[in-house]
Design a protein around this motif. Sequence first.
Motif, PDB file in Angstrom:
ATOM      1  N   VAL A 174     -11.916   4.798  -1.034  1.00 52.34           N
ATOM      2  CA  VAL A 174     -10.288   4.888  -1.033  1.00 52.34           C
ATOM      3  C   VAL A 174      -9.858   6.160  -0.133  1.00 52.34           C
ATOM      4  O   VAL A 174     -10.478   7.022  -0.078  1.00 52.34           O
ATOM      5  CB  VAL A 174      -9.700   5.125  -2.390  1.00 52.34           C
ATOM      6  CG1 VAL A 174     -10.151   6.280  -2.970  1.00 52.34           C
ATOM      7  CG2 VAL A 174      -8.263   5.111  -2.313  1.00 52.34           C
ATOM      8  N   GLU A 181      -2.309  -6.603  -6.655  1.00 50.52           N
ATOM      9  CA  GLU A 181      -2.684  -5.927  -8.001  1.00 50.52           C
ATOM     10  C   GLU A 181      -3.401  -4.785  -8.261  1.00 50.52           C
ATOM     11  O   GLU A 181      -2.949  -3.790  -8.842  1.00 50.52           O
ATOM     12  CB  GLU A 181      -3.493  -7.114  -8.884  1.00 50.52           C
ATOM     13  CG  GLU A 181      -2.889  -8.326  -9.145  1.00 50.52           C
ATOM     14  CD  GLU A 181      -2.770  -9.451  -8.116  1.00 50.52           C
ATOM     15  OE1 GLU A 181      -3.891  -9.218  -7.247  1.00 50.52           O
ATOM     16  OE2 GLU A 181      -2.046 -10.194  -8.059  1.00 50.52           O
ATOM     17  N   ILE A 182      -4.372  -4.673  -7.192  1.00 42.97           N
ATOM     18  CA  ILE A 182      -5.180  -3.192  -7.181  1.00 42.97           C
ATOM     19  C   ILE A 182      -4.158  -2.224  -6.856  1.00 42.97           C
ATOM     20  O   ILE A 182      -4.120  -0.949  -7.423  1.00 42.97           O
ATOM     21  CB  ILE A 182      -6.330  -3.371  -5.917  1.00 42.97           C
ATOM     22  CG1 ILE A 182      -7.490  -4.324  -6.373  1.00 42.97           C
ATOM     23  CG2 ILE A 182      -6.820  -1.889  -5.635  1.00 42.97           C
ATOM     24  CD1 ILE A 182      -8.214  -4.556  -5.257  1.00 42.97           C
ATOM     25  N   TYR A 183      -3.247  -2.303  -5.756  1.00 41.66           N
ATOM     26  CA  TYR A 183      -2.250  -1.416  -5.385  1.00 41.66           C
ATOM     27  C   TYR A 183      -1.170  -1.188  -6.425  1.00 41.66           C
ATOM     28  O   TYR A 183      -0.644   0.109  -6.827  1.00 41.66           O
ATOM     29  CB  TYR A 183      -1.730  -1.663  -4.195  1.00 41.66           C
ATOM     30  CG  TYR A 183      -2.693  -1.789  -2.922  1.00 41.66           C
ATOM     31  CD1 TYR A 183      -3.170  -0.337  -2.418  1.00 41.66           C
ATOM     32  CD2 TYR A 183      -3.486  -3.014  -2.684  1.00 41.66           C
ATOM     33  CE1 TYR A 183      -4.432  -0.478  -1.382  1.00 41.66           C
ATOM     34  CE2 TYR A 183      -4.419  -2.778  -1.696  1.00 41.66           C
ATOM     35  CZ  TYR A 183      -4.838  -1.789  -1.123  1.00 41.66           C
ATOM     36  OH  TYR A 183      -5.679  -1.913  -0.068  1.00 41.66           O
ATOM     37  N   MET A 224     -17.267   1.570  -2.955  1.00 42.34           N
ATOM     38  CA  MET A 224     -15.845   1.462  -2.991  1.00 42.34           C
ATOM     39  C   MET A 224     -15.344   2.802  -2.378  1.00 42.34           C
ATOM     40  O   MET A 224     -15.610   3.802  -2.820  1.00 42.34           O
ATOM     41  CB  MET A 224     -15.145   1.192  -4.380  1.00 42.34           C
ATOM     42  CG  MET A 224     -15.947   0.104  -5.137  1.00 42.34           C
ATOM     43  SD  MET A 224     -15.751  -1.458  -4.436  1.00 42.34           S
ATOM     44  CE  MET A 224     -14.108  -2.042  -4.722  1.00 42.34           C
ATOM     45  N   ARG A 270     -14.375  -1.878   0.852  1.00 42.56           N
ATOM     46  CA  ARG A 270     -15.533  -2.035  -0.051  1.00 42.56           C
ATOM     47  C   ARG A 270     -16.674  -2.020   1.118  1.00 42.56           C
ATOM     48  O   ARG A 270     -16.459  -3.082   1.997  1.00 42.56           O
ATOM     49  CB  ARG A 270     -15.662  -3.149  -1.043  1.00 42.56           C
ATOM     50  CG  ARG A 270     -16.629  -3.677  -1.645  1.00 42.56           C
ATOM     51  CD  ARG A 270     -16.457  -4.620  -2.565  1.00 42.56           C
ATOM     52  NE  ARG A 270     -16.777  -6.039  -1.860  1.00 42.56           N
ATOM     53  CZ  ARG A 270     -17.729  -6.977  -2.464  1.00 42.56           C
ATOM     54  NH1 ARG A 270     -17.969  -6.891  -3.413  1.00 42.56           N
ATOM     55  NH2 ARG A 270     -17.621  -8.052  -1.903  1.00 42.56           N
ATOM     56  N   LEU A 322      -9.668  -4.336   0.737  1.00 45.15           N
ATOM     57  CA  LEU A 322      -9.269  -4.702  -0.406  1.00 45.15           C
ATOM     58  C   LEU A 322      -7.703  -5.030  -0.249  1.00 45.15           C
ATOM     59  O   LEU A 322      -7.138  -3.892  -0.323  1.00 45.15           O
ATOM     60  CB  LEU A 322      -9.638  -3.953  -1.512  1.00 45.15           C
ATOM     61  CG  LEU A 322     -11.363  -3.877  -1.873  1.00 45.15           C
ATOM     62  CD1 LEU A 322     -11.708  -3.286  -3.233  1.00 45.15           C
ATOM     63  CD2 LEU A 322     -11.976  -5.209  -1.519  1.00 45.15           C
ATOM     64  N   SER A 346      -5.624  -7.286  -2.415  1.00 46.33           N
ATOM     65  CA  SER A 346      -4.909  -7.859  -3.282  1.00 46.33           C
ATOM     66  C   SER A 346      -3.635  -6.814  -3.866  1.00 46.33           C
ATOM     67  O   SER A 346      -3.959  -5.797  -4.107  1.00 46.33           O
ATOM     68  CB  SER A 346      -5.894  -8.254  -4.485  1.00 46.33           C
ATOM     69  OG  SER A 346      -6.049  -7.224  -5.316  1.00 46.33           O
ATOM     70  N   PHE A 401      -7.743   0.747   0.198  1.00 44.06           N
ATOM     71  CA  PHE A 401      -9.274   0.715  -0.573  1.00 44.06           C
ATOM     72  C   PHE A 401     -10.089  -0.290   0.211  1.00 44.06           C
ATOM     73  O   PHE A 401      -9.472  -1.023   0.900  1.00 44.06           O
ATOM     74  CB  PHE A 401      -9.047  -0.178  -1.923  1.00 44.06           C
ATOM     75  CG  PHE A 401      -8.262   0.718  -2.875  1.00 44.06           C
ATOM     76  CD1 PHE A 401      -9.066   1.603  -3.882  1.00 44.06           C
ATOM     77  CD2 PHE A 401      -6.856   0.635  -3.326  1.00 44.06           C
ATOM     78  CE1 PHE A 401      -8.466   2.422  -4.792  1.00 44.06           C
ATOM     79  CE2 PHE A 401      -6.102   1.431  -4.299  1.00 44.06           C
ATOM     80  CZ  PHE A 401      -7.078   2.412  -5.111  1.00 44.06           C
ATOM     81  N   GLU A 453      -1.599  -1.349  -9.603  1.00 39.92           N
ATOM     82  CA  GLU A 453      -2.306  -0.838 -10.755  1.00 39.92           C
ATOM     83  C   GLU A 453      -2.329   0.782 -10.451  1.00 39.92           C
ATOM     84  O   GLU A 453      -2.083   1.706 -11.349  1.00 39.92           O
ATOM     85  CB  GLU A 453      -3.659  -1.364 -11.260  1.00 39.92           C
ATOM     86  CG  GLU A 453      -4.315  -0.608 -12.152  1.00 39.92           C
ATOM     87  CD  GLU A 453      -5.618  -1.423 -12.481  1.00 39.92           C
ATOM     88  OE1 GLU A 453      -6.734  -0.700 -12.815  1.00 39.92           O
ATOM     89  OE2 GLU A 453      -5.658  -2.536 -12.206  1.00 39.92           O
ATOM     90  N   PHE A 454      -2.854   1.122  -9.134  1.00 39.61           N
ATOM     91  CA  PHE A 454      -2.919   2.440  -8.764  1.00 39.61           C
ATOM     92  C   PHE A 454      -1.763   3.493  -8.675  1.00 39.61           C
ATOM     93  O   PHE A 454      -1.658   4.218  -9.439  1.00 39.61           O
ATOM     94  CB  PHE A 454      -3.521   2.337  -7.388  1.00 39.61           C
ATOM     95  CG  PHE A 454      -3.491   4.053  -6.698  1.00 39.61           C
ATOM     96  CD1 PHE A 454      -4.458   4.740  -7.121  1.00 39.61           C
ATOM     97  CD2 PHE A 454      -2.591   4.127  -5.932  1.00 39.61           C
ATOM     98  CE1 PHE A 454      -4.405   6.002  -6.469  1.00 39.61           C
ATOM     99  CE2 PHE A 454      -2.346   5.403  -5.453  1.00 39.61           C
ATOM    100  CZ  PHE A 454      -3.487   6.460  -5.651  1.00 39.61           C
ATOM    101  N   GLN A 464       0.684  -1.048   0.035  1.00 43.57           N
ATOM    102  CA  GLN A 464       0.070  -0.083   0.041  1.00 43.57           C
ATOM    103  C   GLN A 464       0.728   1.230   0.109  1.00 43.57           C
ATOM    104  O   GLN A 464       0.328   2.354  -0.086  1.00 43.57           O
ATOM    105  CB  GLN A 464      -0.854   0.006   1.223  1.00 43.57           C
ATOM    106  CG  GLN A 464      -2.012  -1.028   1.280  1.00 43.57           C
ATOM    107  CD  GLN A 464      -2.594  -1.104   2.618  1.00 43.57           C
ATOM    108  OE1 GLN A 464      -2.300  -0.690   3.612  1.00 43.57           O
ATOM    109  NE2 GLN A 464      -3.805  -1.814   2.403  1.00 43.57           N
TER     110      GLN A 464
END
Length: 178
Positions: A130, A170-172, A128, A151, A166, A168, A149, A174-175, A49
């Motif tokens: 953030v 991948e989410i972080y 969602m 939910r 959240l 995963s 993030f 990608e951000f 994160q």
Amino acid sequence: MQHCGKNRRCLVIMWVLLCLIGTGGCTTTTVQPEDLRLTPETRAKRQSQLRVFDTGNEAGVLDAVAAVLQDIGFQIDESEMQLGLIVGSKERSAIQPGAVAASVTLAVALTILTGEAIDPVYDERQTMRVSVVTTPVEEKNGTAVRVNFQRLVFTNTGVISKKQVLGSDEIYQEFFAK
């Protein structure tokens, strides 16, 4: 006389309930030192994160973060530039046709069995959220950015059915790539 007895019984029951409610708030909890220690999983999650950017321009980083959040569909709900904080949200449907069908089937079956009308309950919408916090890193002349993030899922009756952070990677990833 019987009516008076009922009133006394009600008063006694109410008195007992009030005493129970009053003593329920008197419990104390102590925080153990091990409760405050970070587990390896927590450390790993926090690492995913967090990113440090090689710029001391914290305001510029916050502007870029706000732009990225808006690009990925978030509405900025709060921003406090002096504190390095941005909070955003976006609404999405949480309806899954199979879950709705199962809920309706169960409600119909319970209505038939009990004779009482039972309304189906299913997940309807999700929010969602953030939150982004920036911190200057003076020894590197950089800016640390931590994003989180979450939910919240609401049923068709407006009750929260799920609260999730959240996690995963991948989410972080990608951000931060954006």
